[in-house]
Structures are given as C-alpha cells and as structure tokens.
Motif scaffolding. Structure first.
Motif, PDB file in Angstrom:
ATOM      1  N   GLY A 135       0.616  -1.379  -0.030  1.00 48.56           N
ATOM      2  CA  GLY A 135      -0.145   0.004   0.197  1.00 48.56           C
ATOM      3  C   GLY A 135       0.636   1.332  -0.096  1.00 48.56           C
ATOM      4  N   HIS A 136      -0.013   2.474  -0.248  1.00 49.75           N
ATOM      5  CA  HIS A 136       0.672   3.681  -0.257  1.00 49.75           C
ATOM      6  C   HIS A 136       0.489   4.621   0.792  1.00 49.75           C
ATOM      7  CE1 HIS A 136       2.306   2.974  -4.677  1.00 49.75           C
ATOM      8  NE2 HIS A 136       1.234   2.149  -4.671  1.00 49.75           N
ATOM      9  N   LEU A 137       1.516   5.371   1.299  1.00 47.85           N
ATOM     10  CA  LEU A 137       1.109   6.473   2.443  1.00 47.85           C
ATOM     11  C   LEU A 137       1.620   7.705   1.653  1.00 47.85           C
ATOM     12  CD1 LEU A 137       0.506   7.492   5.156  1.00 47.85           C
ATOM     13  CD2 LEU A 137       2.874   7.080   5.727  1.00 47.85           C
ATOM     14  N   ILE A 138       0.465   8.684   1.739  1.00 50.40           N
ATOM     15  CA  ILE A 138       0.813   9.873   1.196  1.00 50.40           C
ATOM     16  C   ILE A 138       0.710  10.991   2.143  1.00 50.40           C
ATOM     17  CG2 ILE A 138      -0.100  11.956  -0.426  1.00 50.40           C
ATOM     18  CD1 ILE A 138       1.070   9.397  -1.945  1.00 50.40           C
ATOM     19  N   LEU A 139       1.665  11.800   2.480  1.00 51.04           N
ATOM     20  CA  LEU A 139       1.445  12.753   3.672  1.00 51.04           C
ATOM     21  C   LEU A 139       1.808  14.156   3.037  1.00 51.04           C
ATOM     22  CD1 LEU A 139       3.938  11.051   6.282  1.00 51.04           C
ATOM     23  CD2 LEU A 139       1.596  11.028   5.883  1.00 51.04           C
ATOM     24  N   ALA A 140       1.100  15.099   3.424  1.00 49.95           N
ATOM     25  CA  ALA A 140       1.329  16.521   2.901  1.00 49.95           C
ATOM     26  C   ALA A 140       0.883  17.540   4.107  1.00 49.95           C
ATOM     27  CB  ALA A 140       0.261  16.952   1.893  1.00 49.95           C
ATOM     28  N   GLY A 141       0.960  18.757   4.006  1.00 44.50           N
ATOM     29  CA  GLY A 141       1.126  19.592   4.930  1.00 44.50           C
ATOM     30  C   GLY A 141       2.597  19.911   5.695  1.00 44.50           C
ATOM     31  N   ILE A 142       3.408  19.759   4.755  1.00 46.21           N
ATOM     32  CA  ILE A 142       4.889  19.597   5.141  1.00 46.21           C
ATOM     33  C   ILE A 142       5.827  20.908   4.263  1.00 46.21           C
ATOM     34  CG2 ILE A 142       6.947  18.264   5.530  1.00 46.21           C
ATOM     35  CD1 ILE A 142       4.857  15.815   5.159  1.00 46.21           C
ATOM     36  N   LEU A 143       6.548  21.306   5.048  1.00 46.24           N
ATOM     37  CA  LEU A 143       7.332  22.421   4.382  1.00 46.24           C
ATOM     38  C   LEU A 143       8.569  21.683   4.077  1.00 46.24           C
ATOM     39  CD1 LEU A 143       6.881  25.341   6.940  1.00 46.24           C
ATOM     40  CD2 LEU A 143       6.056  25.320   4.616  1.00 46.24           C
ATOM     41  N   GLU A 144       9.387  22.453   3.046  1.00 51.36           N
ATOM     42  CA  GLU A 144      10.559  21.811   2.333  1.00 51.36           C
ATOM     43  C   GLU A 144      11.646  21.634   3.475  1.00 51.36           C
ATOM     44  OE1 GLU A 144      11.789  24.470  -0.634  1.00 51.36           O
ATOM     45  OE2 GLU A 144      10.350  23.719  -2.302  1.00 51.36           O
ATOM     46  N   ARG A 145      11.792  22.338   4.405  1.00 51.70           N
ATOM     47  CA  ARG A 145      12.616  22.135   5.409  1.00 51.70           C
ATOM     48  C   ARG A 145      12.351  21.303   6.605  1.00 51.70           C
ATOM     49  NH1 ARG A 145      10.736  24.994   9.677  1.00 51.70           N
ATOM     50  NH2 ARG A 145       8.966  26.705   9.297  1.00 51.70           N
ATOM     51  N   GLN A 146      11.175  20.690   6.474  1.00 52.48           N
ATOM     52  CA  GLN A 146      10.918  19.895   7.399  1.00 52.48           C
ATOM     53  C   GLN A 146      11.209  18.309   6.825  1.00 52.48           C
ATOM     54  OE1 GLN A 146       6.817  21.433   7.854  1.00 52.48           O
ATOM     55  NE2 GLN A 146       7.485  22.230   9.741  1.00 52.48           N
ATOM     56  N   ALA A 147      11.418  18.177   5.552  1.00 49.35           N
ATOM     57  CA  ALA A 147      11.545  16.987   4.860  1.00 49.35           C
ATOM     58  C   ALA A 147      12.191  15.755   5.685  1.00 49.35           C
ATOM     59  CB  ALA A 147      12.049  16.881   3.592  1.00 49.35           C
ATOM     60  N   ASP A 148      13.516  16.146   6.191  1.00 52.50           N
ATOM     61  CA  ASP A 148      14.316  15.277   7.047  1.00 52.50           C
ATOM     62  C   ASP A 148      13.833  14.847   8.290  1.00 52.50           C
ATOM     63  OD1 ASP A 148      16.217  15.147   4.996  1.00 52.50           O
ATOM     64  OD2 ASP A 148      17.312  16.751   6.040  1.00 52.50           O
ATOM     65  N   ASP A 149      12.896  15.709   8.970  1.00 52.20           N
ATOM     66  CA  ASP A 149      12.560  15.410  10.220  1.00 52.20           C
ATOM     67  C   ASP A 149      11.217  14.396  10.126  1.00 52.20           C
ATOM     68  OD1 ASP A 149      13.889  17.225  11.702  1.00 52.20           O
ATOM     69  OD2 ASP A 149      12.387  18.916  11.949  1.00 52.20           O
ATOM     70  N   LEU A 150      10.588  14.542   9.145  1.00 50.36           N
ATOM     71  CA  LEU A 150       9.626  13.612   8.750  1.00 50.36           C
ATOM     72  C   LEU A 150      10.091  12.299   8.318  1.00 50.36           C
ATOM     73  CD1 LEU A 150       6.339  13.726   8.873  1.00 50.36           C
ATOM     74  CD2 LEU A 150       7.641  16.053   8.774  1.00 50.36           C
ATOM     75  N   LYS A 151      11.252  12.020   7.576  1.00 53.45           N
ATOM     76  CA  LYS A 151      11.797  10.866   7.394  1.00 53.45           C
ATOM     77  C   LYS A 151      12.502  10.084   8.367  1.00 53.45           C
ATOM     78  CE  LYS A 151      13.649  12.219   2.663  1.00 53.45           C
ATOM     79  NZ  LYS A 151      14.802  12.573   1.523  1.00 53.45           N
ATOM     80  N   GLN A 152      12.951  10.877   9.222  1.00 54.78           N
ATOM     81  CA  GLN A 152      13.348  10.371  10.559  1.00 54.78           C
ATOM     82  C   GLN A 152      12.379   9.824  11.318  1.00 54.78           C
ATOM     83  OE1 GLN A 152      15.914  12.814  12.884  1.00 54.78           O
ATOM     84  NE2 GLN A 152      16.206  11.354  14.436  1.00 54.78           N
ATOM     85  N   ALA A 153      11.336  10.335  11.525  1.00 55.99           N
ATOM     86  CA  ALA A 153      10.027   9.995  12.445  1.00 55.99           C
ATOM     87  C   ALA A 153       9.265   8.872  11.759  1.00 55.99           C
ATOM     88  CB  ALA A 153       9.073  11.401  12.349  1.00 55.99           C
ATOM     89  N   ALA A 200      10.960   6.494   9.817  1.00 56.46           N
ATOM     90  CA  ALA A 200      11.984   5.240   9.528  1.00 56.46           C
ATOM     91  C   ALA A 200      11.959   4.126   9.918  1.00 56.46           C
ATOM     92  CB  ALA A 200      13.328   6.123   9.678  1.00 56.46           C
ATOM     93  N   PRO A 201      11.229   3.929  11.276  1.00 56.25           N
ATOM     94  CA  PRO A 201      11.009   2.690  11.735  1.00 56.25           C
ATOM     95  C   PRO A 201      10.085   2.045  10.930  1.00 56.25           C
ATOM     96  CG  PRO A 201      11.063   4.546  13.453  1.00 56.25           C
ATOM     97  CD  PRO A 201      11.385   5.147  12.186  1.00 56.25           C
ATOM     98  N   TRP A 202       9.296   2.502  10.355  1.00 55.71           N
ATOM     99  CA  TRP A 202       8.130   1.790   9.602  1.00 55.71           C
ATOM    100  C   TRP A 202       8.187   1.737   8.291  1.00 55.71           C
ATOM    101  CZ3 TRP A 202       7.521   5.395  13.569  1.00 55.71           C
ATOM    102  CH2 TRP A 202       7.162   4.733  14.946  1.00 55.71           C
ATOM    103  N   LEU A 203       8.307   3.054   7.659  1.00 56.33           N
ATOM    104  CA  LEU A 203       8.515   3.114   6.150  1.00 56.33           C
ATOM    105  C   LEU A 203       9.521   4.167   5.587  1.00 56.33           C
ATOM    106  CD1 LEU A 203       4.606   3.458   5.667  1.00 56.33           C
ATOM    107  CD2 LEU A 203       6.049   1.696   4.908  1.00 56.33           C
ATOM    108  N   GLN A 204       9.956   4.291   4.266  1.00 55.23           N
ATOM    109  CA  GLN A 204      10.709   5.035   3.956  1.00 55.23           C
ATOM    110  C   GLN A 204      10.116   5.998   3.312  1.00 55.23           C
ATOM    111  OE1 GLN A 204      14.303   3.207   1.924  1.00 55.23           O
ATOM    112  NE2 GLN A 204      14.578   5.239   0.592  1.00 55.23           N
ATOM    113  N   LEU A 205      10.285   7.347   3.705  1.00 60.06           N
ATOM    114  CA  LEU A 205       9.514   8.538   2.970  1.00 60.06           C
ATOM    115  C   LEU A 205      10.425   8.933   1.976  1.00 60.06           C
ATOM    116  CD1 LEU A 205       7.510  10.427   5.900  1.00 60.06           C
ATOM    117  CD2 LEU A 205       6.427   9.080   3.796  1.00 60.06           C
ATOM    118  N   ASP A 206       9.720   9.506   0.615  1.00 59.00           N
ATOM    119  CA  ASP A 206      10.524  10.326   0.050  1.00 59.00           C
ATOM    120  C   ASP A 206       9.835  11.425  -0.526  1.00 59.00           C
ATOM    121  OD1 ASP A 206      13.216   8.739  -0.465  1.00 59.00           O
ATOM    122  OD2 ASP A 206      11.789   7.260  -1.236  1.00 59.00           O
ATOM    123  N   VAL A 207      10.320  12.488  -1.100  1.00 55.04           N
ATOM    124  CA  VAL A 207       9.734  13.767  -1.515  1.00 55.04           C
ATOM    125  C   VAL A 207       9.179  13.320  -2.837  1.00 55.04           C
ATOM    126  CG1 VAL A 207       9.795  16.347  -2.060  1.00 55.04           C
ATOM    127  CG2 VAL A 207      10.915  15.305  -0.053  1.00 55.04           C
TER     128      VAL A 207
END
Length: 314
Positions: free
Chosen positions: A272-290, A292-299
């Motif tokens: 399945g697919h997870l789509i996340l929005a409401g995120i500023l460009e500078r917050q990408a790494d914080d979301l990836k880290q959060a 990471a234990p479950w899924l690999q997020l990419d922009v």
C-alpha cells in the motif's frame, strides 16, 4: 441638514458602512470575550492569532494522543462586526467594565464597507485546475470544456477548497496514479477537512473510503460534499479508521504527522501507499526520521515551498 452653530453641512450617516471592534486578549479569555460579544448582538465574531505573519505565529491543531485544540492563541485578536460605530463603542465599554476583562484591550474600532458578501466570496473562488482533465469547480461556475472529471466544491466551515498547494499536490498524485484505483479497495483520508481528498479518490475509482477528522464540522462538511458529488464515503471521528488500507492520505501539518507516524503506518497495507502533505521543504528530513522505523518516505512533489511525501510498504 446643517449645523445650527456654523451652518456647515453635516455628513449623512453612511448606511453601507459596518464597524469592526478588535479586542486583544489572552487564550484563557477568548471564549468569554466571544460569548460576551455575541450576547451584545455582534453580527459576527471571529478569532485570529495576534502574532500571525510573525516568527511567533502558532498553528492550532489536535489529534488523537495530543491535547485538544485550543479555542484561541496565547495572544488573540477577537473581531466583532456591528451595524455602526456607536454600537461597537458601547460594546467595548461594556466589556472593559467587567471585572474579568482586566487583560482585555481595544486594538481598534474601524469602519468596514458593507458589501454583497455572497457575491464577494464567490468571486474569490474560481475553478481550480488539478490536471488539464481534473478540475475543482464551485457550484456557481460552469466547468471548463476540457474537464473530464469535475469535483463540485463550495467554501464552507471546514478548511479545504483545493486552492492550497498541499491539497493540489495530493489530488495531483491521485489523478496521476488512477491506474492503481482498482487496487484501492479501502482508502483512509486522515484529517479529511472538507473531504476533498476522499472525494478525489472516489472520483478516480476508489471504494470503501473512510474520511476521518477530529472536528465534527469537518465530518458534516465531508458528508455533504460527498453527496453533492454523488460519491460514497464514511465520514466519522478518527476511531472509525480500522485495519489496513491500500491507500492512506494525511494532509495535516508536520508536527502532528510526526506524532501520528506509528498510527498511520499501522494502517498501510502490504504493497500500500502512504501520502503525507502539509509539510514544508525544510521539514522533510524530520519526517523521514520520524517514519524510518516503519516506512521510507521520499519527496514526490513540491509547490510553493510545500512538499508531498510518499512511501510504499514492501
């Protein structure tokens, strides 16, 4: 009419001018001040962040496991509309005389030209292009000739009319991946607002859609908008989201998205697919880290400083 002392003509009162009373108060006083204004026959009352557009601006939100959203900001501007300046002034005097209003202050009493508010609102909401074939169109507009898919959506109580970049990116992803729609046998729109993303998924072939939100007004708006677009969805509070979904979408804000990481990831089905929005460009790494234990997020998309992030469960 003339002044009996000077003979100078006096200006006639302008019947087309309303007056707005702006009060500054703390978070604890917002509800009391708002209630008092309505009791004193204000035509409308609204609350804004006194620090909006500054570094001190704060977003208000609430999610499961977080404190409920507050009724105001630490420094709030409570705005009230009155038929004339005299009523606005009298209201301010009455409120400031209350013993609980020691920390309430008048910021301004100002004239506001009365307008055809319905027509003005309508003029501010034009058809929104998601793709050349997919458009969001208010009910008072004709759909563009090239639109093969049309979502009818009017502004209302719940946020989300398709004009914000985060909403457009989510809908654009849905439209670009409509070939996957036959696999979207369950869809979760978490934090649905006006239901726009859930409806967009339905228009592209998704079924069994849960649109959940903590705000009862959003649930009502989502259901009404779904009916207006002749699609089916289950609009409910967040505890209605159960089990796994081939598509999970959450367009909220970065901070609640980080806190919701384990919950949202648990809802993503295998493949399945997870789509996340409401995120500023500078917050990408914080979301990836959060996540990471479950899924690999990419922009996967960006617009006007906002990004769309995507992950797929293996």
């Amino acid at each position: 009419m003339s002044d009996s002392n000077t003979g100078t003509p006096q200006a006639e009162p302008n019947p087309a001018t309303l007056h707005e009373l702006l009060l500054i108060c703390g978070e604890d006083d917002v509800e009391t001040v708002s209630d008092a204004l309505m009791e004193l026959d204000a035509l409308a009352v609204s609350v804004e962040d006194a620090d909006a557009d500054t570094d001190a601006e704060k977003a208000l939100f609430g999610e499961p496991g977080m404190p409920a959203p507050r009724g105001g900001w630490q420094r709030s501007v409570v705005k009230a509309l009155f038929p004339d300046e005299a009523e606005a002034t009298e209201c301010a005097t009455l409120i400031l005389s209350q013993d609980w209003a020691q920390d309430v202050h008048v910021q301004a009493i100002q004239a506001v030209a009365e307008q055809d508010w319905v027509r003005l609102t309508q003029s501010q909401f034009q058809p929104v292009e998601i793709t050349p074939e997919f458009w969001i169109v208010p009910s008072w507009h004709e759909a563009p000739a090239q639109a093969s898919k049309v979502m009818r959506l009017d502004p209302g109580l719940a946020f989300g009319t398709g004009t914000h970049p985060t909403t457009r990116m989510c809908l654009r992803w849905i439209a670009a991946h409509q070939d996957l729609a036959p696999t979207w046998q369950r869809v979760l729109d978490y934090g649905c607002g006006s239901g726009i993303l859930a409806i967009g998924a339905a228009l592209h072939g998704a079924v069994n859609i849960d649109a959940v939100d903590i705000d009862p007004a959003a649930i009502i708006a989502s259901q009404a908008n779904a009916e207006g677009n002749q699609v089916n969805l289950n609009a409910a509070l967040p505890d209605a989201a159960k089990g796994e979904y081939p598509l999970v979408i959450a367009n909220i804000l970065a901070t609640p998205l980080k806190l919701l990481a384990p919950l949202l990831c648990a809802h993503v089905a295998q493949g399945g697919h997870l789509i996340l929005a409401g995120i500023l460009e500078r917050q990408a790494d914080d979301l990836k880290q959060a996540y990471a234990p479950w899924l690999q997020l990419d922009v996967s998309d960006s617009q006007e400083g906002w990004i769309l992030m995507h992950a797929q469960r293996a």
